[in-house]
Motif scaffolding. Structure first.
Motif, PDB file in Angstrom:
ATOM      1  N   VAL A  35       0.825  -1.202   0.000  1.00 35.17           N
ATOM      2  CA  VAL A  35       0.000   0.000   0.000  1.00 35.17           C
ATOM      3  C   VAL A  35       0.863   1.258   0.000  1.00 35.17           C
ATOM      4  CG1 VAL A  35      -1.667   1.349   1.341  1.00 35.17           C
ATOM      5  CG2 VAL A  35      -1.978  -1.114   1.082  1.00 35.17           C
ATOM      6  N   VAL A  36       1.931   1.281   0.796  1.00 33.89           N
ATOM      7  CA  VAL A  36       2.804   2.465   0.858  1.00 33.89           C
ATOM      8  C   VAL A  36       3.462   2.717  -0.502  1.00 33.89           C
ATOM      9  CG1 VAL A  36       4.910   3.412   1.871  1.00 33.89           C
ATOM     10  CG2 VAL A  36       3.230   2.289   3.338  1.00 33.89           C
ATOM     11  N   GLY A  37       3.963   1.662  -1.139  1.00 37.75           N
ATOM     12  CA  GLY A  37       4.598   1.823  -2.444  1.00 37.75           C
ATOM     13  C   GLY A  37       3.621   2.307  -3.489  1.00 37.75           C
ATOM     14  N   LYS A  38       2.430   1.709  -3.520  1.00 42.15           N
ATOM     15  CA  LYS A  38       1.426   2.130  -4.487  1.00 42.15           C
ATOM     16  C   LYS A  38       0.914   3.529  -4.195  1.00 42.15           C
ATOM     17  CE  LYS A  38       0.275   0.983  -7.489  1.00 42.15           C
ATOM     18  NZ  LYS A  38       0.959   1.254  -8.788  1.00 42.15           N
ATOM     19  N   LEU A  39       0.831   3.896  -2.905  1.00 42.40           N
ATOM     20  CA  LEU A  39       0.378   5.230  -2.558  1.00 42.40           C
ATOM     21  C   LEU A  39       1.346   6.277  -3.086  1.00 42.40           C
ATOM     22  CD1 LEU A  39      -1.637   7.044  -1.074  1.00 42.40           C
ATOM     23  CD2 LEU A  39      -0.279   6.709   1.016  1.00 42.40           C
ATOM     24  N   THR A  40       2.639   5.981  -3.031  1.00 45.40           N
ATOM     25  CA  THR A  40       3.640   6.929  -3.524  1.00 45.40           C
ATOM     26  C   THR A  40       3.451   7.208  -5.003  1.00 45.40           C
ATOM     27  OG1 THR A  40       5.236   6.142  -1.885  1.00 45.40           O
ATOM     28  CG2 THR A  40       6.114   7.379  -3.753  1.00 45.40           C
ATOM     29  N   VAL A  41       3.407   6.166  -5.810  1.00 50.67           N
ATOM     30  CA  VAL A  41       3.317   6.385  -7.253  1.00 50.67           C
ATOM     31  C   VAL A  41       1.933   6.861  -7.656  1.00 50.67           C
ATOM     32  CG1 VAL A  41       2.625   4.047  -7.958  1.00 50.67           C
ATOM     33  CG2 VAL A  41       4.078   5.434  -9.463  1.00 50.67           C
ATOM     34  N   ASN A  42       0.888   6.443  -6.948  1.00 53.59           N
ATOM     35  CA  ASN A  42      -0.449   6.907  -7.301  1.00 53.59           C
ATOM     36  C   ASN A  42      -0.619   8.379  -6.988  1.00 53.59           C
ATOM     37  OD1 ASN A  42      -2.593   5.352  -8.565  1.00 53.59           O
ATOM     38  ND2 ASN A  42      -3.908   6.115  -6.911  1.00 53.59           N
ATOM     39  N   THR A  43       0.075   8.842  -5.943  1.00 53.96           N
ATOM     40  CA  THR A  43       0.051  10.268  -5.638  1.00 53.96           C
ATOM     41  C   THR A  43       0.734  11.053  -6.748  1.00 53.96           C
ATOM     42  OG1 THR A  43       0.054   9.828  -3.254  1.00 53.96           O
ATOM     43  CG2 THR A  43       0.720  12.017  -3.959  1.00 53.96           C
ATOM     44  N   LEU A  44       1.816  10.510  -7.290  1.00 56.35           N
ATOM     45  CA  LEU A  44       2.467  11.167  -8.428  1.00 56.35           C
ATOM     46  C   LEU A  44       1.497  11.283  -9.599  1.00 56.35           C
ATOM     47  CD1 LEU A  44       6.010   9.464  -8.509  1.00 56.35           C
ATOM     48  CD2 LEU A  44       5.274  11.488  -7.260  1.00 56.35           C
ATOM     49  N   ASN A  45       0.742  10.221  -9.845  1.00 60.76           N
ATOM     50  CA  ASN A  45      -0.219  10.244 -10.944  1.00 60.76           C
ATOM     51  C   ASN A  45      -1.314  11.281 -10.715  1.00 60.76           C
ATOM     52  OD1 ASN A  45       1.050   8.122 -12.347  1.00 60.76           O
ATOM     53  ND2 ASN A  45      -0.026   6.592 -11.134  1.00 60.76           N
ATOM     54  N   ALA A  46      -1.829  11.351  -9.485  1.00 57.90           N
ATOM     55  CA  ALA A  46      -2.899  12.295  -9.182  1.00 57.90           C
ATOM     56  C   ALA A  46      -2.401  13.733  -9.247  1.00 57.90           C
ATOM     57  CB  ALA A  46      -3.477  11.994  -7.797  1.00 57.90           C
ATOM     58  N   TYR A  47      -1.228  13.980  -8.658  1.00 58.05           N
ATOM     59  CA  TYR A  47      -0.639  15.321  -8.649  1.00 58.05           C
ATOM     60  C   TYR A  47      -0.297  15.759 -10.069  1.00 58.05           C
ATOM     61  CZ  TYR A  47       2.694  19.014  -7.196  1.00 58.05           C
ATOM     62  OH  TYR A  47       3.365  20.190  -7.001  1.00 58.05           O
ATOM     63  N   GLY A  48       0.357  14.860 -10.820  1.00 59.46           N
ATOM     64  CA  GLY A  48       0.694  15.183 -12.199  1.00 59.46           C
ATOM     65  C   GLY A  48      -0.540  15.332 -13.062  1.00 59.46           C
ATOM     66  N   GLY A  49      -1.556  14.504 -12.820  1.00 61.01           N
ATOM     67  CA  GLY A  49      -2.787  14.602 -13.585  1.00 61.01           C
ATOM     68  C   GLY A  49      -3.490  15.920 -13.357  1.00 61.01           C
ATOM     69  N   TYR A  50      -3.514  16.344 -12.106  1.00 62.50           N
ATOM     70  CA  TYR A  50      -4.146  17.635 -11.781  1.00 62.50           C
ATOM     71  C   TYR A  50      -3.444  18.783 -12.501  1.00 62.50           C
ATOM     72  CZ  TYR A  50      -2.931  21.677  -8.839  1.00 62.50           C
ATOM     73  OH  TYR A  50      -2.541  22.907  -8.390  1.00 62.50           O
ATOM     74  N   MET A  51      -2.113  18.790 -12.479  1.00 62.33           N
ATOM     75  CA  MET A  51      -1.392  19.886 -13.121  1.00 62.33           C
ATOM     76  C   MET A  51      -1.489  19.815 -14.639  1.00 62.33           C
ATOM     77  SD  MET A  51       1.880  20.990 -10.880  1.00 62.33           S
ATOM     78  CE  MET A  51       2.830  19.493 -11.060  1.00 62.33           C
ATOM     79  N   THR A  52      -1.595  18.612 -15.196  1.00 62.95           N
ATOM     80  CA  THR A  52      -1.747  18.479 -16.633  1.00 62.95           C
ATOM     81  C   THR A  52      -3.097  19.009 -17.084  1.00 62.95           C
ATOM     82  OG1 THR A  52      -0.317  16.527 -16.625  1.00 62.95           O
ATOM     83  CG2 THR A  52      -1.694  16.846 -18.552  1.00 62.95           C
ATOM     84  N   ILE A  53      -4.131  18.734 -16.310  1.00 63.39           N
ATOM     85  CA  ILE A  53      -5.459  19.264 -16.640  1.00 63.39           C
ATOM     86  C   ILE A  53      -5.441  20.792 -16.567  1.00 63.39           C
ATOM     87  CG2 ILE A  53      -7.872  19.371 -15.935  1.00 63.39           C
ATOM     88  CD1 ILE A  53      -7.512  16.483 -14.861  1.00 63.39           C
ATOM     89  N   LEU A  54      -4.819  21.335 -15.507  1.00 66.11           N
ATOM     90  CA  LEU A  54      -4.739  22.792 -15.383  1.00 66.11           C
ATOM     91  C   LEU A  54      -3.943  23.398 -16.525  1.00 66.11           C
ATOM     92  CD1 LEU A  54      -4.222  23.691 -11.612  1.00 66.11           C
ATOM     93  CD2 LEU A  54      -6.314  23.633 -12.960  1.00 66.11           C
ATOM     94  N   THR A  55      -2.874  22.715 -16.940  1.00 70.30           N
ATOM     95  CA  THR A  55      -2.067  23.209 -18.051  1.00 70.30           C
ATOM     96  C   THR A  55      -2.903  23.297 -19.325  1.00 70.30           C
ATOM     97  OG1 THR A  55      -0.033  22.287 -17.121  1.00 70.30           O
ATOM     98  CG2 THR A  55      -0.033  22.776 -19.469  1.00 70.30           C
TER      99      THR A  55
END
Length: 488
Positions: free
Chosen positions: A298-318
């Motif tokens: 869970v900790v490992g997946k949480l790390t990379v999934n957070t990257l996806n969510a954070y990057g996804g949010y900024m990509t949508i804003l871009t």
């Protein structure tokens, strides 16, 4: 040559920057933070599954591991070259694409990036949801996915600083957990006998290379998002080495375990294929120790999934800001976008759980076709044509230096996708050249080389980079050396 003066401070509790330029007074951190972030992000169950795919789809375990290593080296090089752009540009990765495609034109690859983030977030949530269900049995598998989604929203909303903190935690947890798994694997199974089974087959060897290269290359569109707060005068080679070593070592460790897990399980009826998370728990020894391993997952997946969510949010804003011209967004906007993004990924995860492994393999290889040309164009322009000099304010102005649409670059991007089609080896389509090669998929290599060769002369003729790096005026009135190239 003048150095840009920076004030190293960690910033507010909740990050207030989004797609806007990070002022030099807010830059902080050391390149080693990139190592722990990317090492921790790769010490996770989906990387294990990726390594297992090489064996499940026909490769010998020994040659599969070698192929995975070669792919990680090749893809990790491209990924780390993107990461090295972050400190100099001080902005999210996909904003820099406007220098190649134009302010509006960059939206085209941006849309594809959003799809990529959703795909990885959803497929990762499937496995993380299984682990959560093992830790806290609810009787409803979908609840594990939902709980994991809530955790992702929390960290992604807090922002950059806490994402890096999670990376450090994941590195420590991953090393302990995966070391224990490796010890158990060697104690309970004859790993040497598994490595000696089968022989070298060129098509499956190339498949292993493609799987791991694709894994690394799909980080390209957002890797600079997590290095953009580093001081602008951070040596590029240090950022490169930190990201490269962290990502390659973490992913190769995970993928090697995955290849061995699959090789051990295959004679027993594809136990790993049928239930990856349960297989890991059983190997760990069951009981309390299995629960600890599920927490590691869970900790490992949480790390990379957070990257996806954070990057996804900024990509949508871009994408949105290209047309609205808005540059800064309040923290609540990130919260709203992240919730929306994770909600969609959770829905996909719930309905896409069946036949997960096969779909994931096809998804990774398909992403290669789309993102190889983007990476090639972005890197050729930044390092060879523009010589690492970018007019940052112009990236936000469709009437500026880079314009609204860069048709030659977009046509080259389309060509880079099309030339790969004859070399594809997908379930939905197998190209004629793939059959000649015995089923080996080299589409990613063709796309990388052809796009670079075609784009370089195009960029030399049509691009107009600045003579020096041009930075915007610091929004907080901190002293900034505008139009000065930092020493690296």
């Amino acid at each position: 040559m003048s150095r840009i003066q920076t004030v190293k401070k960690s910033g507010p509790v909740i990050e207030r920057r989004s797609i806007d330029f990070v002022p030099h007074a807010e830059r902080h951190g050391r390149p080693f933070g990139q190592f722990t972030l990317w090492f921790g992000a790769n010490m996770q169950i989906t990387a294990i599954v990726t390594g297992a795919l090489a064996v499940i789809f026909g490769s010998d375990a020994f040659w599969g591991i070698i192929g995975l290593f070669i792919g990680n080296l090749l893809g990790g090089t491209v990924m780390a070259l993107h990461a090295a752009q972050g400190p100099k540009l001080g902005m999210p990765q996909m904003i820099s694409s406007r220098a190649q495609f134009g302010v509006f034109g960059a939206v085209i690859p941006l849309v594809l990036v959003i799809v990529m983030y959703l795909g990885f977030a959803a497929t990762g949530a499937v496995l993380a949801g299984q682990a959560v269900e093992q830790i806290v049995p609810t009787g409803h598998p979908a609840l594990g996915v939902i709980i994991f989604g809530i955790l992702t929203v929390l960290v992604a909303t807090l922002g950059y600083k806490y994402i890096h903190l999670l990376g450090r935690i994941s590195t420590i947890v991953g090393i302990l957990g995966f070391s224990y798994l490796a010890i158990q694997l060697f104690l309970k199974h004859d790993v040497g006998a598994v490595l000696g089974v089968g022989g070298f087959a060129f098509p499956t060897f190339l498949l292993a290379i493609s799987l791991s290269a694709g894994w690394q290359l799909t980080y390209g569109p957002y890797v600079a998002d997590y290095s953009r707060y580093l001081p602008a005068n951070t040596p590029a080679r240090r950022t490169f080495i930190s990201c490269f070593s962290g990502s390659v070592l973490g992913s190769q460790w995970s993928m090697t375990l995955g290849a061995l897990f699959a090789a051990i399980a295959m004679p027993k009826g594809h136990e790993f294929l049928d239930g990856q998370v349960a297989f890991v728990g059983e190997l760990a020894g069951g009981g309390a120790i299995a629960v600890l391993m599920y927490i590691v997952i869970v900790v490992g997946k949480l790390t990379v999934n957070t990257l996806n969510a954070y990057g996804g949010y900024m990509t949508i804003l871009t994408s949105v800001s290209a047309f609205t011209r808005q540059l800064r967004f309040a923290p609540w906007v990130r919260f709203a976008y992240v919730i929306g993004f994770i909600t969609v990924s959770v829905i996909i995860a719930i309905f896409a759980s069946d036949d997960f492994v096969s779909n994931f393999k096809n998804f990774v290889l398909l992403l290669l076709m789309v993102f190889i040309p983007w990476s090639s164009i972005n890197l050729v322009d930044f390092y060879l044509t523009s010589k690492e000099k970018v007019d940052v304010p112009a990236l936000y102005d469709p009437k500026g230096r880079y314009g609204a649409w860069n048709v030659p670059a977009l046509l080259t991007y389309a060509l880079g996708i099309v030339v790969q089609i004859p070399f594809l080896a997908q379930t939905m389509y197998t190209g004629p050249m793939t059959e000649v090669l015995g089923g080996a998929d080299i589409s990613w290599l063709v796309g990388l080389v052809v796009t670079a060769v075609v784009y370089y002369p195009v960029a030399k003729r049509f691009s107009h980079p600045p003579a020096e790096m041009v930075y915007p005026e610091d929004l907080d009135a901190a002293p900034v050396a505008s139009a000065v190239s930092p020493t690296v």
